[in-house]
Design a protein around this motif. Structure first.
Motif, mmCIF file in Angstrom:
data_model
loop_
_atom_site.group_PDB
_atom_site.id
_atom_site.type_symbol
_atom_site.label_atom_id
_atom_site.label_comp_id
_atom_site.label_asym_id
_atom_site.label_seq_id
_atom_site.Cartn_x
_atom_site.Cartn_y
_atom_site.Cartn_z
ATOM 1 N N PHE A 44 0.836 -1.198 0.000
ATOM 2 C CA PHE A 44 0.000 0.000 0.000
ATOM 3 C C PHE A 44 0.870 1.246 0.000
ATOM 4 N N GLY A 45 0.226 2.379 -0.180
ATOM 5 C CA GLY A 45 0.948 3.654 -0.122
ATOM 6 C C GLY A 45 0.090 4.692 0.557
ATOM 7 N N HIS A 46 0.729 5.800 0.901
ATOM 8 C CA HIS A 46 0.019 6.970 1.401
ATOM 9 C C HIS A 46 -0.089 7.953 0.257
ATOM 10 N N PRO A 97 6.532 2.033 -1.376
ATOM 11 C CA PRO A 97 5.485 1.093 -0.996
ATOM 12 C C PRO A 97 5.692 0.581 0.421
ATOM 13 N N PHE A 98 4.607 0.353 1.130
ATOM 14 C CA PHE A 98 4.696 -0.109 2.507
ATOM 15 C C PHE A 98 3.981 -1.443 2.661
ATOM 16 N N GLY A 99 4.328 -2.113 3.746
ATOM 17 C CA GLY A 99 3.627 -3.335 4.093
ATOM 18 C C GLY A 99 4.228 -4.559 3.411
ATOM 19 N N PRO A 263 -0.255 -5.470 5.179
ATOM 20 C CA PRO A 263 -1.662 -5.746 5.425
ATOM 21 C C PRO A 263 -2.095 -7.167 5.064
ATOM 22 N N VAL A 264 -1.184 -7.934 4.445
ATOM 23 C CA VAL A 264 -1.559 -9.273 4.021
ATOM 24 C C VAL A 264 -1.342 -10.252 5.177
#
Lengths: 277, 386, 292
Positions: A44-46, A97-99, A263-264
């Motif tokens: 995900f991203g902000h 990218p995060f997560g 988040p997965v």
């Protein structure tokens, strides 16, 4: 403050997926960032609307298609309303990218079952397109997708292509009872029921499932009933987020930080987490 | 010896030194003249209550050397993570209108200017050991994966001189967290009060360098009877603070999350809680923050980081309207379990130093130490049942 | 003390209420709010100068886990009873939802203990401004008549007069110094029975009426807005100042505004829930002359 400084992208395309879901296609302004940017399906991203703030979305376009990223969202609050007011050519900030990611590499050689509800199709679509771009690494691909009404089904262009046979995808579309309107050829019923009716084969199959909490709540037991291995069933959790990098102590579900450990999550991992979501 | 690694005073510790009260004030003078900010416990005039707080000293005379002063009401947090911090400024540069401009008038280009925080080299003089130890605990989350340079640049620019405790009250429980009135964690130099001065324990390389920079102030020989006097006072205080049931409760909580999360006790515990967040505002180990947008007109503005608390009702409110922690019971549980189970699970250390501020300041009388014992009691009960 | 216990016990065993909220002391001698649900627990209830808390705040509709306990009884001093009246006035609760156990008060301390002595050093400054120390509109009235509280070392009216004697620049500097410490924890709001907005203006982002960050500008906006929203409604219980973790002298602002409402509108928050409220009531024949 580098940690919280976004990179700037430009909106190059806007697609209204439904009356309330919009997709933005974004291109990085800095060529060095555009060149080096990599991510994995599930990240995900902000996304910033400068003046309103940041909002978190999964990256909805697949990592196999370079040169742009996409995000899809509903206008529910201050930032998403501001993002919705933007036009082609306007700037959007991006941090990411995060997560973690859907373990698509672990799934090579297996069948894939994608299940999505409503706007939960966004992260799933990313993974579907990723798999389709590497089609020969996977065996049978099935997509079960439902929304409240026909109009609420998102990524209609992708759905139409898969319905035509593109990517050798078996597609089951459904709408809630009462949401079918005229001329609807697909199924009518909630996603968990359609899943149960379809009774896909659990052997050598990984599942990626995203959607509203109530859908997940009813669908996971169906998957268990059908014999799916809960370590091969993957979903995403969401939470209110601010930093995205495990620093602001906001998004934890028990001992797991959604932004860093998620988040997965697999259904097996989910069972070990407290009901803090 | 790394400045940010937990201190281990056993090997290669330099011999303790002595600094008289006069030399200590002289030291403050030296620092102020060298443009070094000196932060120490002070009394704020005109405040609603006369409680000390950590604030910059204007003169050496303002240095308080009382041995019966209570703990400063606030922690050191604001000196390392300011309550409000600018992250960057954005400015829209709208292009001049042209004939083929689309009717909606795009915003044009945005320029981002990262904030460059400025803070002077600082000496914190007279910090409580629990407050200094807190900094090392929070260092862990600040350095994990992506380093927060704003935090570490302030840490690097600060020398911490703690003062061994000569005052405690019934709300203190540092010994149950593995700390104590002379805990070395987070401190560069530990000053132990004695008649006419302080015994000085040099704890880190940074502390050693500081002593070297101000050698004349630390030159007087250490009177051995003063050292013994200081250590005797510490031993007495340490014994006063001992609380085995509480230490056990802390250990039980750090071992597991499952039983504690679902314990029905939280509804009862949180009945009195106002969700006011005073506990978090004063806590030396709380670090939760929010990111907020502050437009200054349509063309520009500042994005900021600001203190936040898991006790705020909207802390976990989703855009959809769903809130996984919709009541004070779940929010209070989060506070306790984050500190006593989640953080140690990730970083090996409990996110609490037992300073007792939350207990003293709570307007509803929530006593964290009592609550830990209550929850522990409920856990044992549940384990016995199953 | 004995009377409170008897009343509480009778209410619970008679089934008139499911809970009684009063005061108890812990092992350290600190008094705190006590929720009791069984007649046997009534022995825990006490009343003395350490009973500083305003328990009316637990009646706010947002306190769902208190509401979930069922019908309740509240031990109230006169200031607390005036707060309950404020909630009734603003339709936050119905009178028949609760039982009020009024207790005659002789003043309270600044802190809830462990010391219980009331003298000029320990007495809360706000007690000197209390208009009526006996709750009037309660279901049970207990406790002996007590002498008025001793005159405290801290004189709010004198401090207000000193501030009023300053130039506006000097006064602004005074408040800027204090509000600079504010960290926007909103404890002042959370402990206040009259801060009863379902969604506080400070939490709204569309639009952002009050800057969220705890810099001076945002803090001035918050604190001034809250003070104005309380004008004429504040009962002077002092809980906001007691709760403030950074010792902002909030009592001065609220006392000043209460005084102002009294001077200009002949209004003082009372126990009468029918009493009109200057900022709470709107009438079509309100004086509009000041709008030009």
């Amino acid at each position: 403050m580098n940690l919280y400084l976004p990179t700037v992208t430009t909106i190059t395309a806007i697609v209204d997926e439904s009356h309330d879901v919009r997709t933005l296609r974004l291109v990085f302004q800095d060529p060095a960032v555009a060149e080096s940017f990599h991510f994995k399906a599930g990240n995900f991203g902000h996304f910033s609307a400068f003046g309103a703030g940041e909002s978190v979305f999964c990256i909805a376009s697949p990592p196999t298609r370079r040169g742009y990223i996409e995000c899809s969202f509903k206008a529910v609050g201050k930032v998403t309303h501001a993002l919705r007011k933007l036009c082609i050519g306007d700037p959007v900030g991006f941090r990411g990218p995060f997560g973690n990611a859907f373990p698509l590499d672990q799934m090579e050689g297996a069948n894939l079952l994608f299940i999505a509800g409503g706007i939960g199709m966004a992260p799933v679509r990313c993974a579907i397109l990723n798999a389709l771009d590497l089609r020969d690494r996977y065996r049978d691909i099935t997509v079960i997708y439902g929304a409240r009404t026909v109009e609420d089904l998102v990524f209609k262009k992708d759905l139409a292509a898969w319905a035509q046979g593109e990517g050798q995808v078996k597609l089951l579309q459904t709408v809630d009872p009462g949401g079918e309107g005229d001329g609807w050829q697909g199924h009518i019923g909630y996603v968990p029921s359609i899943l149960k009716e379809a009774a896909p084969d659990p052997n050598n199959t990984h599942v990626i499932i995203c959607g509203p909490p109530v859908m997940i709540l009813y669908a996971l037991p169906v998957l268990t009933e059908l014999g799916f291995d809960e370590e091969k069933v993957w979903t995403t959790l969401e939470n209110r987020m601010k930093c995205g990098i495990g620093k602001c102590a906001r998004c934890n579900v028990g001992a797991a930080y959604v932004c860093v450990d998620g988040p997965v999550f697999s259904a097996a991992q989910l069972r070990g987490l407290p009901a803090d979501f | 010896m790394s400045e940010h690694a937990p201190s281990s005073p056993e090997k290669d510790t330099p011999a303790p030194l002595w600094i008289s009260d006069d030399d200590l004030r002289g030291l403050v003078d030296d620092c102020l003249r060298a443009q070094r900010q000196v932060i120490a416990p002070m009394l704020e005039k005109g405040a609603a209550r006369a409680r000390p707080l950590y604030a910059p000293l204007a003169t050496a005379e303002a240095l308080r050397l009382q041995v019966d002063d209570p703990l400063p009401s606030q922690s050191l947090r604001r000196h390392f993570q300011p309550p409000s911090q600018a992250l960057f400024r954005w400015t829209f540069e709208k292009p001049a209108p042209t004939e083929d401009q689309p009717p909606e008038n795009p915003l044009g280009k945005v320029a981002l200017q990262p904030a460059t925080p400025a803070f002077p080299p600082t000496v914190i003089l007279g910090a409580r050991p629990c407050d200094a130890a807190a900094l090392e605990i929070v260092d862990q989350v600040m350095r994990e994966d992506r380093r927060d340079e704003s935090w570490f640049s302030r840490r690097a620019a600060t020398v911490i001189l703690t003062r061994g405790c000569t005052w405690s009250d019934a709300s203190c429980f540092c010994t149950s967290l593995g700390l104590g009135p002379d805990a070395p964690q987070g401190s560069d130099l530990l000053l132990l009060p004695a008649q006419g001065g302080h015994v000085v324990r040099v704890l880190t390389a940074k502390g050693q360098a500081f002593v070297a920079d101000h050698a004349p102030r630390f030159a007087a020989p250490l009177p051995d009877h003063r050292r013994r006097e200081a250590e005797a006072a510490l031993a007495a205080l340490r014994q006063d603070l001992e609380n085995k049931p509480l230490s056990d409760a802390v250990d039980h909580l750090r071992q597991g999350l499952g039983g504690a999360f679902s314990a029905a006790i939280w509804d009862e515990v949180a009945l009195r809680c106002h969700g006011c967040g005073v506990c978090a505002a004063l806590c030396p180990t709380c670090y939760c923050f929010d990111i907020v947008e502050e437009p200054h007109g349509p063309k520009e503005g500042v994005r900021r980081m600001k203190w936040d608390t898991c006790q705020d009702p909207i802390f976990t409110l989703h855009g959809s309207g769903h809130n996984p922690r919709p009541n004070q019971s779940s929010r209070y549980r989060q506070r306790v379990l984050h500190k006593f189970s989640v953080y140690p699970n990730r970083f090996g250390q409990v996110l609490c130093t037992g300073c007792g501020r939350c207990v003293r300041a709570c307007p509803a009388g929530m006593d964290l130490a009592e609550i830990l014992l209550q929850v522990d009691g409920a856990l044992d009960h549940a384990a016995k049942k199953s | 003390m004995k009377e409170i216990r008897e009343v509480a016990s009778a209410l619970l065993s008679g089934g008139q209420v499911d809970w009684v909220l009063g005061y108890e002391e812990d092992a350290k001698g600190l008094v705190k709010p006590a929720f009791i649900t069984d007649p046997a627990q009534a022995a825990r209830l006490i009343f003395d100068p350490r009973c500083v808390h305003n328990l009316a705040v637990y009646l706010l509709p947002g306190r769902r886990h208190v509401r979930a306990l069922g019908r309740g009884a509240l031990v109230v001093k006169a200031c607390d009873a005036r707060a309950v009246a404020g909630l009734l006035r603003e339709h936050q609760l119905q009178r028949d939802e609760l039982v009020l156990i009024g207790v005659r008060c002789g003043g309270v301390r600044q802190d809830p203990g462990p010391d219980a002595v009331l003298n000029e050093e320990s007495v809360a400054a706000r007690c000197a401004l209390c208009p009526e120390r006996t709750p009037q509109r309660v279901d049970h009235l207990v406790g002996p008549e007590l002498p008025p509280p001793p005159a405290g070392n801290r004189d709010l009216l004198r401090e207000i007069a000193e501030l009023e004697a300053l130039t506006s620049e000097a006064r602004f500097a005074f408040w800027s110094k204090h509000f600079s410490r504010c960290v926007r924890c909103h404890a002042c709001r959370q402990v206040c029975p009259l801060c009863n907005c379902t969604r506080c203006i400070a939490d709204k982002s569309q639009p952002q009426f009050i800057e969220a960050a705890p810099h001076l500008r945002g803090n001035l906006a918050w604190n001034i807005t809250r003070a104005l929203h309380l004008a004429g409604r504040c009962v002077g219980c002092g809980e906001c100042e007691r709760a403030c973790p950074v010792d902002i002298p909030l009592a001065l602002i609220n006392a000043k505004l209460s005084h102002f409402m009294h001077e200009c509108y002949a209004h003082e928050a009372s126990e009468d829930p029918e009493q009109p409220s200057p900022i709470g009531d709107f009438r079509s024949d309100d004086d509009q002359e000041f709008i030009r």
